[in-house]
Write a protein that holds these residues in place. Structure first.
Motif: not given
Length: 232
Positions: A128-129, A164-167, A195-197, A202-204
């Motif tokens: 669910l993120g 969830m956060v990008e880090s 919406e990746a900052r 995201l590539n990883k």
């Protein structure tokens, strides 16, 4: 307007020391820099904003002698409550957190209930993120920037619910179970693909997902070859 019954007041009086203890820890540890952190800024960069915006909620759960399934059901209810709490817009909600405090658990019970429930429910949260994290005095999880730092140690056992956060990618990409790793990475990509900052993360994640799926395929081929050889 908040009204209390005598029973509620008695319970509040019992729970208040634990609530104060954890709030002080949040302010003095999570929201502050630490010399062993390995980077500048507070231990958790989102906590100062969460304190300022008043979006941290606390609950004291008396889980002594509770069975894991009972606690799982309770934590899932808090997950649903978390999703309904304000703020609900994506930008503001990133600082929203629920801390579930378990003041009566010894070390063995902490491992069984806090660690065990976190591991069991993590896929249901990530899907669910969301993230669910375990905190206690004996947590050995290392910091991302210093493997000798222990950022998830708290004075009282806890479970934390947040978005969830990008880090968070390192907490998902290293799942030991490859099926779980694939599900975690798919959920991460779904949440941030538009919406990746930090495009590098995201590539990883995409590369790790492709490798994990390739590994699954290779294992299937190996398994079929073994079956074929055994049948000859």
């Amino acid at each position: 307007m908040q009204l209390y019954t005598p029973i509620e007041l008695n319970q509040l009086q019992q729970d208040l020391p634990y609530l104060i203890n954890i709030m002080q820890w949040v302010q003095s540890f999570l929201a502050k820099p630490h010399p062993d952190l390995g980077r500048s800024g507070p231990v958790c960069p989102f906590v100062p904003y969460a304190i300022k915006s008043n979006t941290i909620r606390f609950a004291v759960i008396h889980a002594k002698n509770m069975e894991p399934q009972q606690l799982e059901e309770m934590v899932l209810c808090y997950r649903d409550t978390f999703l309904e709490l304000e703020p609900r817009d994506r930008e503001s909600a990133i600082n929203k957190t629920i801390l579930l405090i378990f003041p009566e658990l010894d070390r063995e019970e902490t491992s069984k209930l806090v660690d065990g429930v976190q591991q069991k429910l993590k896929p249901l949260f990530v899907d669910l993120g969301l993230m669910i994290g375990e905190f206690h005095k004996h947590n050995e999880s290392p910091g991302l920037h210093n493997e000798n730092f222990r950022p998830l140690r708290s004075p009282i056992p806890m479970l934390a619910i947040r978005f969830m956060v990008e880090s968070d990618l390192p907490f998902l990409i290293n799942a030991d179970d490859i099926d779980s790793r694939i599900k975690f990475l798919e959920a991460y990509i779904q949440r941030f693909e538009n919406e990746a900052r930090d495009q590098k993360n995201l590539n990883k994640a995409c590369q790790a997902l492709a490798l994990a799926k390739e590994q699954i395929q290779q294992e299937k081929v190996l398994h079929l070859n073994c079956e074929y050889a055994a049948a000859k």
